[in-house]
Scaffold this motif. Structure first.
Motif, PDB file in Angstrom:
ATOM      1  N   GLY A  86     -11.550   8.258   2.269  1.00 47.11           N
ATOM      2  CA  GLY A  86     -10.790   7.456   1.321  1.00 47.11           C
ATOM      3  C   GLY A  86      -9.445   7.028   1.883  1.00 47.11           C
ATOM      4  O   GLY A  86      -9.022   5.876   1.712  1.00 47.11           O
ATOM      5  N   ALA A  87      -8.771   7.946   2.563  1.00 45.59           N
ATOM      6  CA  ALA A  87      -7.463   7.627   3.148  1.00 45.59           C
ATOM      7  C   ALA A  87      -7.605   6.618   4.285  1.00 45.59           C
ATOM      8  O   ALA A  87      -6.738   5.752   4.462  1.00 45.59           O
ATOM      9  N   ILE A  88      -8.691   6.709   5.055  1.00 47.35           N
ATOM     10  CA  ILE A  88      -8.912   5.746   6.136  1.00 47.35           C
ATOM     11  C   ILE A  88      -9.160   4.356   5.563  1.00 47.35           C
ATOM     12  O   ILE A  88      -8.686   3.348   6.102  1.00 47.35           O
ATOM     13  N   SER A  93      -7.042  -0.993   4.875  1.00 50.57           N
ATOM     14  CA  SER A  93      -6.744  -2.108   3.956  1.00 50.57           C
ATOM     15  C   SER A  93      -5.288  -2.545   4.079  1.00 50.57           C
ATOM     16  O   SER A  93      -4.989  -3.741   4.043  1.00 50.57           O
ATOM     17  N   VAL A  94      -4.389  -1.588   4.233  1.00 50.21           N
ATOM     18  CA  VAL A  94      -2.967  -1.915   4.358  1.00 50.21           C
ATOM     19  C   VAL A  94      -2.688  -2.601   5.686  1.00 50.21           C
ATOM     20  O   VAL A  94      -1.981  -3.621   5.756  1.00 50.21           O
ATOM     21  N   TRP A  95      -3.233  -2.040   6.763  1.00 51.69           N
ATOM     22  CA  TRP A  95      -2.977  -2.596   8.084  1.00 51.69           C
ATOM     23  C   TRP A  95      -3.510  -4.022   8.187  1.00 51.69           C
ATOM     24  O   TRP A  95      -2.911  -4.889   8.819  1.00 51.69           O
ATOM     25  N   ALA A  96      -4.653  -4.273   7.548  1.00 48.13           N
ATOM     26  CA  ALA A  96      -5.267  -5.601   7.630  1.00 48.13           C
ATOM     27  C   ALA A  96      -4.540  -6.638   6.784  1.00 48.13           C
ATOM     28  O   ALA A  96      -4.747  -7.847   6.970  1.00 48.13           O
ATOM     29  N   THR A  97      -3.699  -6.190   5.837  1.00 46.41           N
ATOM     30  CA  THR A  97      -3.025  -7.141   4.946  1.00 46.41           C
ATOM     31  C   THR A  97      -1.543  -7.290   5.264  1.00 46.41           C
ATOM     32  O   THR A  97      -0.804  -7.887   4.464  1.00 46.41           O
ATOM     33  N   ALA A 150      -0.235   4.755   5.478  1.00 48.60           N
ATOM     34  CA  ALA A 150      -0.510   3.534   4.711  1.00 48.60           C
ATOM     35  C   ALA A 150       0.642   3.235   3.762  1.00 48.60           C
ATOM     36  O   ALA A 150       1.077   2.082   3.629  1.00 48.60           O
ATOM     37  N   ALA A 151       1.145   4.267   3.097  1.00 49.45           N
ATOM     38  CA  ALA A 151       2.276   4.074   2.178  1.00 49.45           C
ATOM     39  C   ALA A 151       3.522   3.629   2.938  1.00 49.45           C
ATOM     40  O   ALA A 151       4.292   2.785   2.453  1.00 49.45           O
ATOM     41  N   ARG A 152       3.707   4.167   4.142  1.00 55.33           N
ATOM     42  CA  ARG A 152       4.878   3.796   4.950  1.00 55.33           C
ATOM     43  C   ARG A 152       4.778   2.343   5.410  1.00 55.33           C
ATOM     44  O   ARG A 152       5.756   1.578   5.352  1.00 55.33           O
ATOM     45  N   LEU A 153       3.591   1.938   5.869  1.00 58.56           N
ATOM     46  CA  LEU A 153       3.408   0.557   6.338  1.00 58.56           C
ATOM     47  C   LEU A 153       3.619  -0.448   5.211  1.00 58.56           C
ATOM     48  O   LEU A 153       4.190  -1.525   5.412  1.00 58.56           O
ATOM     49  N   ALA A 154       3.124  -0.086   4.025  1.00 62.30           N
ATOM     50  CA  ALA A 154       3.229  -1.000   2.880  1.00 62.30           C
ATOM     51  C   ALA A 154       4.540  -0.840   2.132  1.00 62.30           C
ATOM     52  O   ALA A 154       4.786  -1.577   1.161  1.00 62.30           O
ATOM     53  N   ASP A 155       5.370   0.117   2.572  1.00 59.52           N
ATOM     54  CA  ASP A 155       6.631   0.391   1.886  1.00 59.52           C
ATOM     55  C   ASP A 155       6.385   0.695   0.411  1.00 59.52           C
ATOM     56  O   ASP A 155       7.142   0.267  -0.470  1.00 59.52           O
ATOM     57  N   ASN A 156       5.282   1.426   0.170  1.00 58.13           N
ATOM     58  CA  ASN A 156       4.882   1.824  -1.184  1.00 58.13           C
ATOM     59  C   ASN A 156       4.674   0.627  -2.110  1.00 58.13           C
ATOM     60  O   ASN A 156       4.857   0.732  -3.334  1.00 58.13           O
ATOM     61  N   ARG A 157       4.275  -0.491  -1.533  1.00 60.51           N
ATOM     62  CA  ARG A 157       4.001  -1.689  -2.335  1.00 60.51           C
ATOM     63  C   ARG A 157       2.561  -2.119  -2.145  1.00 60.51           C
ATOM     64  O   ARG A 157       1.902  -1.755  -1.173  1.00 60.51           O
ATOM     65  N   THR A 248      -8.477  -8.189  -3.744  1.00 57.59           N
ATOM     66  CA  THR A 248      -7.529  -9.143  -3.145  1.00 57.59           C
ATOM     67  C   THR A 248      -6.187  -8.484  -2.843  1.00 57.59           C
ATOM     68  O   THR A 248      -5.151  -9.145  -2.845  1.00 57.59           O
ATOM     69  N   THR A 249      -6.202  -7.176  -2.603  1.00 55.71           N
ATOM     70  CA  THR A 249      -4.976  -6.446  -2.276  1.00 55.71           C
ATOM     71  C   THR A 249      -5.260  -5.377  -1.217  1.00 55.71           C
ATOM     72  O   THR A 249      -6.394  -4.922  -1.067  1.00 55.71           O
ATOM     73  N   GLY A 250      -4.183  -5.002  -0.516  1.00 53.78           N
ATOM     74  CA  GLY A 250      -4.226  -3.833   0.343  1.00 53.78           C
ATOM     75  C   GLY A 250      -3.234  -2.826  -0.192  1.00 53.78           C
ATOM     76  O   GLY A 250      -2.079  -3.169  -0.476  1.00 53.78           O
TER      77      GLY A 250
END
Length: 330
Positions: A86-88, A93-97, A150-157, A248-250
């Motif tokens: 699940g975490a992967i 999803s975050v890295w791709a967006t 993932a949270a760090r890359l997306a800045d929790n967004r 439609t989100t990461g």
């Protein structure tokens, strides 16, 4: 003078066939019967259950977790476990967006998600196979680390998908069949061939059954084990692309409890947690059973907490049935 005649010989082939039929085929038929019962229950409890939209929703919902479950089936048959799926999915999803990735178009987004999944799986595999660490600990650490990254890359967004090509995956039908379902079917078919018609598949069964015996037989158990986790991570990357299309989100929250659903589906499908035995068809049927149960709960406005309790009871029941079946065959 009467001549005694010997009684006709009784063929022993039939019981052998029946004995084999009591294994995988009977379990799969049992799952089909369970699905049939669930369909009847769904039809009785909700007038919306048998609508085309709802049935399509069940199949599409099964497609994402189904792809993850295919990778999980390989890992468990090989004697391992993967708590990080699940975490992967979330990390991929975050890295791709990210804006940098999306600037290269939908194909690069898909490739990025798959490579991130495969890379995380490779990290798991190397630590488990060559580092000789326990799969439970390694994948638990990956679960925490990947979701944190993932949270760090997306800045929790929550990051929005801007590429229409990715969004179209969830809206496209081929001959009336949703493309998401076709993707699951293709991955399942390739997985079935890999597991049942290749040396890699035979070695996976051998390693899950007895790792030391497989090693003494000349199998490179470490390489094979590492590749199992790469395969699981790759499936997570594919699932991430499908999830991007649906939502439609990461987001770092994507794939929450996917490890629970995938492991439960694999167990329900008849795969031994100790490894060495299992089928992809059974795992896919297990996914359909789980998603159908959840769909019935949702249509009847049952709380999420009730769904989770039911899932836990189903998992315990499936493990108890496995233990009883193992005692009967020994």
């Amino acid at each position: 003078m009467s001549v005694s005649t010997a009684p006709p010989a009784v063929s022993t082939q039939r019981p052998g066939v029946l004995a084999r039929m009591r294994g995988t085929e009977v379990r799969n038929l049992g799952l089909v019967a369970v699905l049939a019962v669930l369909i009847v229950i769904g039809a009785v409890t909700s007038e919306n259950f048998l609508t085309t939209d709802n049935l399509e929703n069940i199949l599409v919902s099964s497609s994402v977790i189904g792809v993850v479950t295919i990778g999980m089936t390989f890992v468990i048959i090989g004697g391992g476990i993967d708590l990080s799926v699940g975490a992967i999915v979330a990390l991929a999803s975050v890295w791709a967006t990210t804006l940098a990735t999306q600037s290269y178009g939908p194909w690069m987004m898909a490739l990025c998600a798959i490579l991130v999944g495969a890379g995380a799986g490779l990290a798991n595999g190397l630590l488990i196979a060559y580092g000789r660490l326990v799969p439970f600990i390694v994948t638990l650490a990956m679960m925490v680390s990947a979701r944190g990254l993932a949270a760090r890359l997306a800045d929790n967004r929550t990051q929005l998908v801007n590429e229409q090509g990715i969004k179209d995956l969830a809206k496209t039908d081929v001959l009336g069949i949703p493309l998401m379902v076709i993707i699951l079917a293709v991955v399942a078919a390739l997985g079935w061939i890999l597991l049942n018609r290749t040396t890699f598949g035979r070695r996976t069964f051998a390693i899950g059954g007895n790792t030391e015996a497989a090693r003494l037989a000349g199998i490179d158990t470490r390489l094979n084990t590492a590749l199992l986790y790469v395969l699981s991570g790759t499936c997570c990357g594919i699932a991430a692309v499908m999830l991007l299309a649906r939502t439609t989100t990461g987001s770092s929250t994507h794939g929450n409890l996917y490890e629970l659903d995938a492991i439960a589906a694999v167990i329900i499908g008849g795969t031994l947690l100790s490894g060495g035995r299992g089928t992809l068809i059974g795992s896919i049927l297990g996914v359909l059973v789980f998603i159908t149960i959840s769909n019935i709960f949702i249509l009847n406005n049952l709380a999420t907490e009730t769904q989770n309790i039911a899932k836990g009871l189903i998992i315990v029941g499936a493990v108890l049935l496995q233990r009883r079946a193992n005692r009967d065959t020994t």
